[in-house]
Design a protein around this motif. Structure first.
Motif, PDB file in Angstrom:
ATOM      1  N   ALA A  76       0.850  -1.193   0.000  1.00 41.79           N
ATOM      2  CA  ALA A  76       0.000   0.000   0.000  1.00 41.79           C
ATOM      3  C   ALA A  76       0.883   1.240   0.000  1.00 41.79           C
ATOM      4  O   ALA A  76       1.973   1.244   0.578  1.00 41.79           O
ATOM      5  N   ALA A  77       0.422   2.284  -0.673  1.00 44.03           N
ATOM      6  CA  ALA A  77       1.131   3.572  -0.734  1.00 44.03           C
ATOM      7  C   ALA A  77       0.088   4.678  -0.704  1.00 44.03           C
ATOM      8  O   ALA A  77      -1.010   4.515  -1.236  1.00 44.03           O
ATOM      9  N   SER A  78       0.406   5.797  -0.077  1.00 47.44           N
ATOM     10  CA  SER A  78      -0.583   6.878   0.026  1.00 47.44           C
ATOM     11  C   SER A  78      -0.150   8.113  -0.750  1.00 47.44           C
ATOM     12  O   SER A  78       1.045   8.391  -0.899  1.00 47.44           O
ATOM     13  N   GLU A 122      -2.557  -0.538   4.733  1.00 46.43           N
ATOM     14  CA  GLU A 122      -3.169   0.719   4.279  1.00 46.43           C
ATOM     15  C   GLU A 122      -3.005   1.810   5.330  1.00 46.43           C
ATOM     16  O   GLU A 122      -2.694   2.968   5.003  1.00 46.43           O
ATOM     17  N   GLU A 123      -3.216   1.467   6.603  1.00 45.10           N
ATOM     18  CA  GLU A 123      -3.064   2.456   7.668  1.00 45.10           C
ATOM     19  C   GLU A 123      -1.616   2.900   7.807  1.00 45.10           C
ATOM     20  O   GLU A 123      -1.329   4.106   7.898  1.00 45.10           O
ATOM     21  N   ALA A 124      -0.715   1.935   7.812  1.00 47.57           N
ATOM     22  CA  ALA A 124       0.704   2.267   7.982  1.00 47.57           C
ATOM     23  C   ALA A 124       1.224   3.138   6.845  1.00 47.57           C
ATOM     24  O   ALA A 124       2.074   4.012   7.056  1.00 47.57           O
ATOM     25  N   ALA A 125       0.711   2.923   5.635  1.00 52.72           N
ATOM     26  CA  ALA A 125       1.188   3.682   4.481  1.00 52.72           C
ATOM     27  C   ALA A 125       0.810   5.152   4.554  1.00 52.72           C
ATOM     28  O   ALA A 125       1.373   5.970   3.825  1.00 52.72           O
ATOM     29  N   CYS A 126      -0.128   5.515   5.412  1.00 49.06           N
ATOM     30  CA  CYS A 126      -0.537   6.919   5.542  1.00 49.06           C
ATOM     31  C   CYS A 126       0.398   7.728   6.439  1.00 49.06           C
ATOM     32  O   CYS A 126       0.343   8.962   6.431  1.00 49.06           O
ATOM     33  N   GLY A 169      -4.605   2.984  19.738  1.00 51.41           N
ATOM     34  CA  GLY A 169      -5.741   2.697  18.859  1.00 51.41           C
ATOM     35  C   GLY A 169      -6.031   3.801  17.869  1.00 51.41           C
ATOM     36  O   GLY A 169      -6.963   3.689  17.069  1.00 51.41           O
ATOM     37  N   VAL A 170      -5.232   4.866  17.885  1.00 47.66           N
ATOM     38  CA  VAL A 170      -5.386   5.936  16.900  1.00 47.66           C
ATOM     39  C   VAL A 170      -5.058   5.386  15.515  1.00 47.66           C
ATOM     40  O   VAL A 170      -4.075   4.660  15.336  1.00 47.66           O
ATOM     41  N   ARG A 171      -5.900   5.720  14.545  1.00 53.29           N
ATOM     42  CA  ARG A 171      -5.686   5.238  13.188  1.00 53.29           C
ATOM     43  C   ARG A 171      -5.830   6.382  12.190  1.00 53.29           C
ATOM     44  O   ARG A 171      -6.651   7.288  12.393  1.00 53.29           O
ATOM     45  N   PRO A 172      -5.068   6.349  11.100  1.00 52.59           N
ATOM     46  CA  PRO A 172      -5.186   7.381  10.072  1.00 52.59           C
ATOM     47  C   PRO A 172      -6.591   7.425   9.482  1.00 52.59           C
ATOM     48  O   PRO A 172      -7.274   6.401   9.378  1.00 52.59           O
ATOM     49  N   VAL A 173      -6.996   8.620   9.094  1.00 53.13           N
ATOM     50  CA  VAL A 173      -8.280   8.816   8.423  1.00 53.13           C
ATOM     51  C   VAL A 173      -8.076   8.563   6.934  1.00 53.13           C
ATOM     52  O   VAL A 173      -7.294   9.251   6.282  1.00 53.13           O
ATOM     53  N   ILE A 174      -8.750   7.564   6.416  1.00 51.15           N
ATOM     54  CA  ILE A 174      -8.597   7.184   5.006  1.00 51.15           C
ATOM     55  C   ILE A 174      -9.856   7.569   4.246  1.00 51.15           C
ATOM     56  O   ILE A 174     -10.961   7.135   4.597  1.00 51.15           O
ATOM     57  N   ASP A 175      -9.702   8.398   3.227  1.00 53.35           N
ATOM     58  CA  ASP A 175     -10.832   8.812   2.406  1.00 53.35           C
ATOM     59  C   ASP A 175     -11.250   7.693   1.461  1.00 53.35           C
ATOM     60  O   ASP A 175     -12.432   7.372   1.340  1.00 53.35           O
TER      61      ASP A 175
END
Length: 322
Positions: free
Chosen positions: A39-41, A129-133, A286-292
């Protein structure tokens, strides 16, 4: 291998230079390692590259993308730190600092090669996906808040331009760290989302806040600069890491800055140690990136178009591999 790359520089119509298709696979080189990208953002940096900012024509064609998570040559799940060439980092002490795609092929591909030093273990709690952000927008927000603004739990912060990757990261991280967060956006739906993410309240740009704040997180630039300065308490700190609306405000507000002893601090990306801290923070809290939106790599153009229009809230992620 399949990739999304800059084939041409077009300052006025950057997406005209974006191509999707086959590119040579990365070659092995001493001290570097190849990562299979899962995954890449996207970042605004990718759009600026297509405009020729930080990327010169002699470097084309250039695979875009700074951020990625994937698997290394030993099968470990990893995250990439995308700053190359800081003193003693990655490629040695003599190379000046740059972001990956300013000199080296990027992450919007099936594979990418980076200095071994730039690879970190991915926490098992985070998806690819989360880590890539995290390595650009979220690391930028982390450094802005906790290193350069120096805020502490209980302090108040204004985040300008809710919706962008850095802004949404600052709201989520600020809330998790016990800050009183305010946000602005021209869009009513984005203001509502900002409150859902943890902002105490969200306002139209330029609106008077209920209180002056200890720090402002500024990525918008000219359009919000005066409001940012006027929103600070005496002795407060304005941290700026971008200027998507332009870099020349109508007024620099110099009188207010010196009279109230305000601090203006520039901020760019973050260190590998800070990225490691951010990964641990997300895993522990438990904080996670906001993915559109998550898109396959062959639909990268859709992601670029959405980012260019500003019609997004959070990060757009491209997936490759299985």
């Amino acid at each position: 291998m399949f990739a999304a790359y800059a084939a041409r520089i077009d300052r006025d119509h950057p997406l005209n230079g974006l191509e999707l298709g086959e590119r040579p696979a990365p070659e092995a080189r001493p001290g570097w390692t190849t990562v299979d990208v899962r995954a890449a953002s996207l970042n605004h940096h990718d759009l600026w590259s297509l405009r020729g900012v930080g990327l010169t024509a002699d470097k084309l064609p250039m695979i875009l993308g700074c951020d990625a998570a994937g698997t290394d040559q030993d099968g470990n799940e990893v995250v990439l730190h995308s700053v190359i060439g800081q003193t003693g980092y990655g490629v040695g002490p003599k190379e000046g600092r740059s972001i990956l795609t300013e000199k080296y092929q990027g992450t919007f591909a099936e594979r990418v090669t980076v200095p071994e030093w730039n690879v970190l273990r991915k926490p098992k709690e985070l998806s690819f996906e989360e880590a890539a952000c995290l390595p650009t927008a979220w690391l930028t927000a982390y450094r802005m808040l906790f290193t350069n603004a120096g805020v502490r739990p209980g302090d108040s912060v204004l985040v300008q331009g809710a919706g962008g990757g850095v802004a949404t990261a600052a709201i989520v991280l600020g809330k998790a760290a016990g800050l009183r967060v305010y946000a602005t956006s021209r869009d009513e739906a984005k203001r509502r989302r900002a409150v859902e993410l943890g902002a105490v309240d969200a306002f139209e740009p330029g609106a008077r806040l209920p209180q002056r704040v200890d720090a402002v997180i500024e990525t918008v630039g000219a359009a919000t600069w005066s409001h940012s300065v006027k929103s600070l308490k005496p002795g407060g700190t304005l941290v700026i890491s971008g200027a998507t609306s332009g870099s020349d405000p109508v007024s620099a507000e110099l009188t207010r800055i010196f009279f109230l002893e305000l601090k203006v601090v520039g901020s760019t990306m973050g260190s590998k140690d800070e990225l490691e801290d951010l990964l641990s923070f997300c895993a522990a809290t438990g904080v996670r990136p906001v993915i559109d939106e998550v898109l396959p790599l062959d639909r990268a153009r859709e992601g670029f178009e959405k980012m260019a229009s500003g019609e997004l809230f959070g990060k757009i992620v491209l997936t490759a591999g299985s």
